[in-house]
Each structure stands twice: as C-alpha cells, then as structure tokens.
Design an enzyme around this catalytic site. Sequence first.
Site, PDB file in Angstrom:
ATOM      1  N   ASP A 441      78.395  57.643  15.280  1.00  0.00           N
ATOM      2  CA  ASP A 441      79.666  58.358  15.089  1.00  0.00           C
ATOM      3  C   ASP A 441      79.435  59.796  14.620  1.00  0.00           C
ATOM      4  O   ASP A 441      78.347  60.162  14.149  1.00  0.00           O
ATOM      5  CB  ASP A 441      80.520  57.583  14.071  1.00  0.00           C
ATOM      6  N   CYS A 486      80.204  58.180  19.759  1.00  0.00           N
ATOM      7  CA  CYS A 486      81.558  58.215  19.214  1.00  0.00           C
ATOM      8  C   CYS A 486      81.676  59.516  18.437  1.00  0.00           C
ATOM      9  O   CYS A 486      80.706  59.979  17.854  1.00  0.00           O
ATOM     10  CB  CYS A 486      81.751  57.007  18.298  1.00  0.00           C
ATOM     11  N   ASP A 508      90.094  56.997  19.563  1.00  0.00           N
ATOM     12  CA  ASP A 508      90.528  56.151  18.448  1.00  0.00           C
ATOM     13  C   ASP A 508      91.915  55.579  18.706  1.00  0.00           C
ATOM     14  O   ASP A 508      92.389  54.736  17.947  1.00  0.00           O
ATOM     15  CB  ASP A 508      90.545  56.956  17.144  1.00  0.00           C
TER      16      ASP A 508
HETATM   17  C1  GLA Z   1      85.747  57.039  13.570  1.00  0.00           C
HETATM   18  C2  GLA Z   1      85.576  56.135  14.769  1.00  0.00           C
HETATM   19  C3  GLA Z   1      86.233  54.799  14.505  1.00  0.00           C
HETATM   20  C4  GLA Z   1      85.616  54.182  13.275  1.00  0.00           C
HETATM   21  C5  GLA Z   1      85.741  55.126  12.104  1.00  0.00           C
HETATM   22  C6  GLA Z   1      84.973  54.617  10.901  1.00  0.00           C
HETATM   23  O1  GLA Z   1      87.061  57.410  13.406  1.00  0.00           O
HETATM   24  O2  GLA Z   1      86.092  56.730  15.911  1.00  0.00           O
HETATM   25  O3  GLA Z   1      86.088  53.951  15.605  1.00  0.00           O
HETATM   26  O4  GLA Z   1      84.274  53.867  13.529  1.00  0.00           O
HETATM   27  O5  GLA Z   1      85.245  56.414  12.407  1.00  0.00           O
HETATM   28  O6  GLA Z   1      85.070  55.449   9.821  1.00  0.00           O
END
Ligand code: GLA
Length: 699
Positions: A441, A486, A508
């Site tokens: 992420d 991500c 998201d």
């Molecule tokens: C981001 C990701 C989500 C999740 C959160 C966790 O927003 O896109 O899918 O993993 O972080 O903090």
Amino acid sequence: MIKKNGTVYRLNTPNTTLVLQADTAQILYYGARLPAGDAFAAVAPLGRRFFSAPGTNDYTECSVIVEHADGSFASQFLFSRAKTYTEKPVLPDLPSSYGEGRSLELKYTDPVTRVSLYIQYTVFEDSDVIAVSSRVVNGSKKPVRLRRLMSLQCDLIGTEQEVVTFNGTWARERHKTSRQVGRGIFINDSKGGSSSHERNPFLLIKGKEVYGFNLVYSGNHKEVAECGESGRMRVLTGLNDYLFDWTLAPGESFYAPEAVMACAPDEDALSARMHAFVAEHIVRGKWKKRERPVLFNNWEGTYFDFNAEKIEEMARAAAALGAELFVLDDGWFGHRNDDTSSLGDWFDNVEKTGGGLAALAERVRAQGLSFGIWVEPEMISEDSELYRARPNFAMKIPGREPFRMRNQLMLNMADERVQNYVVRAVTDVLSRSGAAYVKWDYNRSMTDCFGKGIAGGEYFHRYMLGLYRVLFKLQKRFPAVLFEGCAGGGGRFDLGMLCFFPQIWTSDDTDARERIAIQEGTSYAYPQSAMGAHVSACPNHQTGNSNPMAARFNVACGGVLGYELDPCALTEGERAEIAEQIAFYKEHRRLLQFGQQYRLEGENAAGFITVARDGTAVAVVNALHYSPAEPPVTVRFKGLEPSAVYEVRLCGSERTCTATGALLMQADIPVPLPDAVQTMRENSGCLRSAMFLLKRVRA
Ligand code: GLA
C-alpha cells in the site's frame, strides 16, 4: 518487423505501420498497416516530428530541453546513426517492457556541445504496440542540466481530435473524460510523486483513428496535446518536468522512462492491443497469465479491530465458502490500532496476532487457505520506534513543519540506506509469515521532498529509482509471491507498478454501482487480470448504498474476484449465495481473468463481455438508472463470431435462447433484469444487473 530504405525506417506490426525518416527526425506515417512500396514523398511536407528542442521557430511544446554549460537552451540534434537490434535493449534501473521485439535506435548529436539524444523504438508484433524510450548522453566536457526529457513525441494531424483521459480522485478513479483541444494546449499530469488517482498517464487521441499512449512509470508524469495553426497535433508523454532539473556530468546518461503507443480503428481494438501488451510484455514472473486466487480480505470486515481468534474464525468461514487466500490487512504490527501510529515498525503486534505473525499465518493456513499480508513500506509514523531511532529516514525539510496526510510521513526512499532498510523489513515480514501474497500500500502523496545531498530538481525521480531498486530486489528474492499494488485504492495504477505487481487494487470504493465506471475507465488501458475487485458488505461503507449480492458479484467478476467483508456476519442465505458465486468464478476463472474483455454499452446499460478462444463468454449488463415505466434496457454484445451460433443463458435462471453472433452484436437485445420495484424495496442502491453465459454451439 523493421525495414530500411535509405534513411527511411518502416516499423510494421501485423495491423499498423510507423514510418520514420531518421535524418530529418520526421514521422512520415503512423496508422493502419500499409503495403510495401510507398516512397512517402506525398506526405513529407507535413513536418511531423518525433522529437523537438528549443532553438528553432517551432514554438510548440518540445520534447527535450538541455541547459548547456554557458546557460543557453538551444540544441541542434543532428542525425548521427541508426542501429537495429533483434533483442530489446534493457533500460537500466527502470521497469520496462520485455520480450521479443525488434528495436531501432536512432542517435542525434549537437555539433556544438556534443550532447547526444537517443530514441529507441521496439516493435511488439503480437500486440501491435510500439515501445519508445529516450536517453540523453552528455558527450561534452562540462556538466549540463537536463530540464526536460519526454519519452515520446508523436505529431498527428488534425485539430478536430478528441483528447480522452482517465480522471478522478480517491474512491473515484479513472473516469473517462473527453474534450476537444481545438487550437490550444492540453496537459494531463501528476505532481504529487505518484501516477495519481487524479490523472492516469494513459492518453487516448480519437480522430479518424484512435491512438493510445501510456508510460511505464509510477511517479510524476506529463502528457501534452498541443494543436497549432498548422493543424498539427503534437503529443508528448513522459516524466513531468515540474520541479525537474537533472545535472549530467560529462559522460553521464539520463534514461527517460519507457512510453508505449498503439493505433487502432476504434477504442475496443485499441484496448485489446493494450491488454495483450500488458499481459505479454509488462506483467512477468510466476503470476503472468496464471489464475489468481479468490481472496478474502479482513479490512472492511474488521478495520483495525481484530485479534487472532477473530482472524482465524474469519479464515475458517472464508474457507468454507471456497476462498483460497486470506489477506490480513492493516493493523497487525507495532501498536497500530488506528492510523496514527506504527508505520515503519514492521514487527509483530504480539497481542493482536496471538503470539506473532508466524503463528497467526499458520492458523490461517490450517484452514486450508494460503496467507497474505498488508504492508505500507514507504511510510513512517512519527509515533513509531523507527521514527524515534531514525528521524532522518523521514522525508522532511529541516526547519519546516512537515505536511501530514493520514497522519503519516513518507520515508526518504531516494536514500540508499532507507531503501536497504525497506528491503530488510519486507524480507523479514515475508520470511517469518511465509506469505504467498503481499498487498503493497501507499497512502499519501509527497509534499516535503527533501533528502540530504539530493538536488531538489532530482528528488521526485530519485525517489522512484529508489523504490524501483527495492522492488527489483524483492521481486528477485520472492519470485513466487503474488504482489498486489495499492495506493489508497487506485492511486498508482500504472504500467510501472504492473512490472512488479501483477494486479492492483482498483479503488477503495467497493460499491458495485460506483465500480462500473471505475473499472470501465481502467479497462481502456489495463486488462481485467490487473484489476482487484471485491464484493463487500451492504450498506456499502463508502456510499451507504445497498446492492443485491448478485449484482455485487457480477461487477466484481469484471476483475480479479475477492471478498472484503466479515464472512462470520453473513446470513445462511448469503453464505450459500457466495459459495455458489465462488464455485462459478472458479469454473470460469481462466475465461474471466484472461479472456478478451470488451466494454458493453447500451440503452441505460453498462457492463462487459469476456470472451474465450473456445467461444465461451460471460457477459454482465447493469442498468444505470431506474425510473418507472422506463424503456427496455438493451445491449449489443461484442467480440463474438458473426456467423457462429451461440446459446445464451441468463445466469440464475433456466432461460436460454440461441442466436448468431451477428444478431447478438448488431441488434439491441433486451436485458431481462430483476424487478426494479422489488429490488428497490430490498436494496436502496438498486443496482439491477444480469449475467449471461454464452456458449458457441455451432462455428
Ligand atoms: C488503504 C487501502 C485499503 C486498506 C487501508 C488500510 O486505504 O486502499 O484497502 O488497505 O489502506 O489502512
């Protein structure tokens, strides 16, 4: 195939031809495949070029700007030589396409400063895509400053063309946006250090043909479409020159990231070419074309509030539904219970993981699932042991209060010590958990760009080179691990990331209704096997809408299917429905993930059809709106063989019919959707969706 006639080079793919005149740096033709034999004198006066620099009366945006040691900006790059290669030369330190493709390298040198510009084209015949890269070498005896180096310039003809980009923001990524530039200039770019939620690097120009341009890069990018009085439209794509200033010592080179381009008769054909290219020449390693597991992710099911028992219970329930992989999301490390702490502390939260990650991973695996883990390695929380021990690892400007996003700072990935720390930290997490999957992420953009000893004008790109160095190492060290990229959802959905991460979390926003446009926009440049798509709980956490479970599944089938909810909180009916969905998905997984996907549009309808070589296809059609006494929702299918006969079955029913591919593609086919009022009563969001299974019964 590359053919030479004097200084004219003809680059052929099965369906397109690009003709370059090397000595004058002109594009003589780029379009549908031409037969051999033309001399091109008829089109030469159009003056379309494939690079440009200051120092002439061409005041259109140019592709390369060098500030010479005497402070002047004019360059006169004269043709020096051409070379062809049977193998594609490697782009050092940057991700780039790979595989069989003949290459042409053209060299131009400024006679005054001896600075050289190299432009390289690689022809990928299997996908009709051409990769382009540029390099500047300082052959002078003094340092020069590179102020701009675009990867690709492609001059087209016509002021009437539509410029199409894919724009949005967090939870609303890559919505298709079209405009005409007329006589003027249009810029699509990102300046926050990533390819961004707001403006994807993919650019589409629609005139008599459709041209697509993309960039193999994940940082600041810039695409320019400028149309002047001459009627020529210049397209540039490459690194953003915003705050860019790169010093090249004598003998040093600078490689711009690779760009790619394709040309096709329509948007569908262009997307098919881009998809084939990504699948064959960008995605690599074990997971290239390998079926991706159906995963359960605990994020929307628990957020930060979980313990080992809860995770084990969720994994057990997920396994019973047919899931193959369980992903433990944010909150398992340091003392992280919300987003204010612990980034950088990639050691186990012993309490939440019930004794450590290794033990928890085992408990998940004991349910018959493989184990996946979330990390956000480029970040640091001020409330972390890492920050207390190494505050200088953070990206901060001394003497200034840093700008915080989601309460966090970034690591200074331009620093080699930080890169080495990240490699060690991630290696450690993967080794001790035995994770088969990693969600990587990246939840904020860059603001306080600074690293001791790093020139400000080099910072953004040095960060990316640092990140890529880390990713190259990890990819080599963990070749079997499936990485999913991500960035707060889809904030770094680009070809650079796809060289390391075979799939990317698309957004998201998990509301199926919202996902229609997001996935559709993404599909212009990227195949469905690259798009993470999850079924989540209702009411949806981002929008408050409730959509039927079947509709949520139908939309998620347009990408790599996952579930992001608490499987223990489902009713018995929902469990049965999900088990059936997963069984269906597994049965048709190769088709759904790797078949040729087309976007479907119709009267009040949007969706997709994915077609396999054997003539099987799955189509999903969603009604966009509902109003009483509405006209029938209709669709025209795509990708079928006109003369073949198909049996079409409405999934979830016994209804079938047979029809020729021609009828299914040329007639407006009414879509039998679930009853609107009934759906409305049960689900406030009311996404009505139908899935069809098509089988070719006669060739
Ligand atoms: C981001 C990701 C989500 C999740 C959160 C966790 O927003 O896109 O899918 O993993 O972080 O903090």
